[in-house]
Design a protein around this motif. Structure first.
Motif, PDB file in Angstrom:
ATOM      1  N   ILE A 265      10.707  35.631  52.889  1.00 44.83           N
ATOM      2  CA  ILE A 265      12.029  36.102  53.315  1.00 44.83           C
ATOM      3  C   ILE A 265      12.085  36.158  54.838  1.00 44.83           C
ATOM      4  O   ILE A 265      13.070  35.737  55.457  1.00 44.83           O
ATOM      5  N   THR A 266      11.020  36.669  55.437  1.00 43.98           N
ATOM      6  CA  THR A 266      10.978  36.750  56.899  1.00 43.98           C
ATOM      7  C   THR A 266      11.020  35.368  57.537  1.00 43.98           C
ATOM      8  O   THR A 266      11.814  35.106  58.448  1.00 43.98           O
ATOM      9  N   MET A 267      10.161  34.452  57.056  1.00 44.51           N
ATOM     10  CA  MET A 267      10.107  33.119  57.647  1.00 44.51           C
ATOM     11  C   MET A 267      11.391  32.336  57.425  1.00 44.51           C
ATOM     12  O   MET A 267      11.824  31.569  58.276  1.00 44.51           O
ATOM     13  N   GLY A 268      12.014  32.536  56.256  1.00 41.07           N
ATOM     14  CA  GLY A 268      13.200  31.758  55.945  1.00 41.07           C
ATOM     15  C   GLY A 268      14.497  32.323  56.490  1.00 41.07           C
ATOM     16  O   GLY A 268      15.426  31.571  56.779  1.00 41.07           O
ATOM     17  N   TRP A 269      14.574  33.661  56.658  1.00 37.28           N
ATOM     18  CA  TRP A 269      15.862  34.278  56.940  1.00 37.28           C
ATOM     19  C   TRP A 269      15.924  35.120  58.201  1.00 37.28           C
ATOM     20  O   TRP A 269      17.021  35.432  58.677  1.00 37.28           O
ATOM     21  N   MET A 270      14.784  35.529  58.759  1.00 38.43           N
ATOM     22  CA  MET A 270      14.856  36.483  59.866  1.00 38.43           C
ATOM     23  C   MET A 270      15.573  35.910  61.086  1.00 38.43           C
ATOM     24  O   MET A 270      16.358  36.595  61.746  1.00 38.43           O
ATOM     25  N   ALA A 271      15.310  34.642  61.408  1.00 36.17           N
ATOM     26  CA  ALA A 271      16.002  34.036  62.547  1.00 36.17           C
ATOM     27  C   ALA A 271      17.508  34.036  62.324  1.00 36.17           C
ATOM     28  O   ALA A 271      18.297  34.290  63.253  1.00 36.17           O
ATOM     29  N   GLN A 272      17.943  33.800  61.080  1.00 40.05           N
ATOM     30  CA  GLN A 272      19.375  33.799  60.780  1.00 40.05           C
ATOM     31  C   GLN A 272      19.965  35.200  60.883  1.00 40.05           C
ATOM     32  O   GLN A 272      21.116  35.369  61.307  1.00 40.05           O
ATOM     33  N   ILE A 273      19.180  36.215  60.499  1.00 43.65           N
ATOM     34  CA  ILE A 273      19.654  37.605  60.641  1.00 43.65           C
ATOM     35  C   ILE A 273      19.951  37.903  62.104  1.00 43.65           C
ATOM     36  O   ILE A 273      21.004  38.472  62.438  1.00 43.65           O
TER      37      ILE A 273
ATOM     38  N   LEU B 195      16.115  46.571  61.367  1.00 43.38           N
ATOM     39  CA  LEU B 195      17.011  45.446  61.124  1.00 43.38           C
ATOM     40  C   LEU B 195      18.320  45.904  60.495  1.00 43.38           C
ATOM     41  O   LEU B 195      19.391  45.354  60.766  1.00 43.38           O
ATOM     42  N   TYR B 196      18.254  46.911  59.656  1.00 43.98           N
ATOM     43  CA  TYR B 196      19.448  47.423  58.978  1.00 43.98           C
ATOM     44  C   TYR B 196      20.353  48.177  59.946  1.00 43.98           C
ATOM     45  O   TYR B 196      21.581  48.011  59.926  1.00 43.98           O
ATOM     46  N   LEU B 197      19.748  48.998  60.812  1.00 46.22           N
ATOM     47  CA  LEU B 197      20.535  49.891  61.660  1.00 46.22           C
ATOM     48  C   LEU B 197      20.977  49.238  62.965  1.00 46.22           C
ATOM     49  O   LEU B 197      22.114  49.439  63.417  1.00 46.22           O
ATOM     50  N   ALA B 198      20.105  48.484  63.617  1.00 46.74           N
ATOM     51  CA  ALA B 198      20.419  47.906  64.934  1.00 46.74           C
ATOM     52  C   ALA B 198      19.674  46.596  65.106  1.00 46.74           C
ATOM     53  O   ALA B 198      18.701  46.508  65.867  1.00 46.74           O
ATOM     54  N   PRO B 199      20.104  45.528  64.408  1.00 46.48           N
ATOM     55  CA  PRO B 199      19.339  44.278  64.433  1.00 46.48           C
ATOM     56  C   PRO B 199      19.192  43.663  65.813  1.00 46.48           C
ATOM     57  O   PRO B 199      18.125  43.134  66.153  1.00 46.48           O
TER      58      PRO B 199
ATOM     59  N   GLY C 272      28.517  38.975  52.093  1.00 44.55           N
ATOM     60  CA  GLY C 272      29.022  38.657  53.415  1.00 44.55           C
ATOM     61  C   GLY C 272      28.287  39.356  54.544  1.00 44.55           C
ATOM     62  O   GLY C 272      28.769  39.367  55.682  1.00 44.55           O
ATOM     63  N   GLY C 273      27.138  39.933  54.279  1.00 41.72           N
ATOM     64  CA  GLY C 273      26.374  40.619  55.314  1.00 41.72           C
ATOM     65  C   GLY C 273      24.930  40.761  54.898  1.00 41.72           C
ATOM     66  O   GLY C 273      24.514  40.334  53.821  1.00 41.72           O
ATOM     67  N   TRP C 274      24.155  41.432  55.757  1.00 40.51           N
ATOM     68  CA  TRP C 274      22.723  41.553  55.527  1.00 40.51           C
ATOM     69  C   TRP C 274      22.297  42.922  55.020  1.00 40.51           C
ATOM     70  O   TRP C 274      21.099  43.169  54.839  1.00 40.51           O
ATOM     71  N   GLY C 275      23.249  43.806  54.746  1.00 43.08           N
ATOM     72  CA  GLY C 275      22.892  45.145  54.284  1.00 43.08           C
ATOM     73  C   GLY C 275      22.128  45.138  52.972  1.00 43.08           C
ATOM     74  O   GLY C 275      21.044  45.737  52.846  1.00 43.08           O
ATOM     75  N   LEU C 276      22.682  44.476  51.949  1.00 41.69           N
ATOM     76  CA  LEU C 276      22.026  44.437  50.639  1.00 41.69           C
ATOM     77  C   LEU C 276      20.699  43.677  50.671  1.00 41.69           C
ATOM     78  O   LEU C 276      19.711  44.157  50.087  1.00 41.69           O
ATOM     79  N   PRO C 277      20.620  42.507  51.325  1.00 38.78           N
ATOM     80  CA  PRO C 277      19.311  41.842  51.384  1.00 38.78           C
ATOM     81  C   PRO C 277      18.227  42.688  52.042  1.00 38.78           C
ATOM     82  O   PRO C 277      17.085  42.724  51.565  1.00 38.78           O
ATOM     83  N   ILE C 278      18.575  43.386  53.123  1.00 43.37           N
ATOM     84  CA  ILE C 278      17.565  44.208  53.800  1.00 43.37           C
ATOM     85  C   ILE C 278      17.179  45.400  52.928  1.00 43.37           C
ATOM     86  O   ILE C 278      16.004  45.806  52.880  1.00 43.37           O
ATOM     87  N   ALA C 279      18.150  45.967  52.204  1.00 41.04           N
ATOM     88  CA  ALA C 279      17.833  47.055  51.270  1.00 41.04           C
ATOM     89  C   ALA C 279      16.865  46.577  50.193  1.00 41.04           C
ATOM     90  O   ALA C 279      15.963  47.319  49.772  1.00 41.04           O
TER      91      ALA C 279
END
Length: 448
Positions: free
Chosen positions: A279-287, A344-348, A413-420
């Motif tokens: 998840i980190t390697m695939g999505w963190m840059a996009q977050i 990441l959730y509070l202040a990416p 439409g956001g990153w809240g649920l994925p990060i949770a």
């Protein structure tokens, strides 16, 4: 009659070693008396191979948006793409011990590096999502067999330096991961902005990793199995003459790895840490990019996360081998992960560098898992079986994670649920990691 007796006894008595001992060698023909050049070549091969086990993934993560646009991928399809690595690792990794028994570990790793080279060179130019996935699968097949066999090669060639060699291998793996994340975007820009060229350039590093394994292709010693046990028996040949001591080769009983609770705990721990890593390697840059961070900076942040593993991947295995229980290390890494995800959730964007560092520390659960594979089995055969079981089962467990992140991101439409979701998975990772870190071996548990 006496000639028949002598002939039969000659066939059953095990030949002595150079010093007259009947004890079988611990390793295969090449490894039982390794030359200095062969040992150095294995070290070079391990380092170069480790450098190539993640660039195929992190280089894609850095250019995921460009690849999606170029191939017309949806968010769900991109999530599927980020789930392909663990799927291939699970499917192809389980084949590695059998291939190593038949062809030798050196030959299998050499073939794996060839597959990585070919896949990296072909996949950017296939022109379709299906072709891109197929070429990625070829690359990941090579990575999968090498993933499983690296702990086996370390155990076989360096049985008294498992911690330090695992640390060297893990450090090189982290370095390759970080380098691909950091320089893929700048290299792409230097090559005219073509994402195809930016991805294909990594085939050169993979080609270099083929070379040190070529002289070891002929080493057919069974790297994935221990030598058969030699049992001394007293017998009378043809019922006449004095009692003679005869050495007979006896097959060791098969290790029923699924009976070991530690093997299952290690497999689940491996799966959950792999979920977090991919998840980190695939999505963190996009977050970070979605939070307003420029693409180049987002790639650097991903590189920071990956580069944290360079020093820690060398230190953690050495510390782990000196502890009777690796649970405290598991807890410390998990706490860093929870803190990074919360950031990441509070202040990416506001604390981006701090979150990148914390998640980089948390991702060092991978070298810890590899070290525990070597520690939780007594024999080379046990390490091979445990490595294949823990990695294949673990990667199967990790498949839904990156895909689910893509689906949640697209529909919310956001990153809240994925990060949770990432935060929620970290808790069971810590729990099973503590169980896997207990001082016991899978051979003892399977026997019981």
């Amino acid at each position: 009659m006496m000639g028949v007796m002598a002939s039969e006894e000659t066939r059953t008595v095990k030949p002595t070693t150079a010093r007259g001992s009947t004890t079988p060698p611990e390793r295969g023909p090449l490894v039982s008396a390794p030359r200095a050049w062969a040992v150095r070549l294995v070290v070079v091969g391990i380092v170069l191979s480790a450098l190539n086990l993640r660039p195929a993934i992190t280089s894609l993560g850095a250019l995921l948006e460009e690849v999606r646009d170029g191939l017309g991928m949806s968010g769900s399809m991109a999530g599927l793409l980020t789930s392909v690595p663990p799927l291939c690792f699970a499917v192809f990794g389980v084949m590695a011990p059998r291939l190593a028994r038949r062809f030798g570990a050196g030959a299998v790793v050499c073939a794996g590096m060839v597959a990585i080279t070919t896949g990296l060179l072909v996949r950017p130019y296939t022109g379709s999502t299906a072709g891109f996935l197929a070429a990625s699968a070829l690359t990941l097949m090579g990575i999968a067999v090498s993933n499983v066999l690296m702990p086996v090669i370390v155990k076989r060639w360096f049985p008294d330096r498992v911690g330090s060699m695992t640390g060297l291998y893990s450090m090189a793996l982290a370095l390759g991961t970080a380098a691909a994340a950091a320089v893929t975007v700048p290299v792409t820009e230097a090559l005219g902005g073509s994402w195809q060229s930016g991805l294909a350039v990594w085939a050169g590093l993979a080609a270099a990793a083929v070379l040190p394994w070529i002289p070891l292709v002929r080493d057919r010693a069974p790297a994935a199995t221990e030598p058969r046990a030699v049992r001394s028996v007293h017998t009378r040949v043809q019922g006449a003459g004095p009692v003679r001591q005869v050495h007979a080769r006896v097959e060791p009983p098969a290790l029923r790895i699924t009976r070991s609770r530690t093997a299952w705990a290690l497999a689940v721990f491996f799966g959950l840490q792999a979920t977090a890593a991919y998840i980190t390697m695939g999505w963190m840059a996009q977050i970070f990019r979605d939070a307003g961070v420029p693409a180049g900076t987002a790639g650097l942040l991903l590189a920071v996360t990956m580069v944290m593993g360079v020093p820690l991947a060398f230190v953690i295995p050495r510390v782990a081998t000196r502890l009777p229980h690796q649970g405290p290390i598991v807890i410390a890494l998990g706490v860093c992960g929870l803190a990074g995800y919360a950031g990441l959730y509070l202040a990416p964007a506001g604390g981006a560098w701090a979150w990148a560092v914390l998640l980089g520390v948390s991702n060092c659960a991978f070298p810890l898992a590899l070290t525990m594979v070597g520690m939780r089995a007594r024999t080379g055969a046990g390490v091979a079986q445990l490595s294949a079981f823990a990695q294949s089962t673990g990667y199967l467990i990790s498949i839904p994670g990156p895909l689910l992140v893509g689906v949640l991101y697209q529909h919310s439409g956001g990153w809240g649920l994925p990060i949770a979701l990432m935060i929620g998975l970290m808790v069971p990772q810590m729990a099973v990691g503590v169980l896997a870190g207990r001082d016991r071996t899978v051979e003892d548990e399977a026997a019981r």
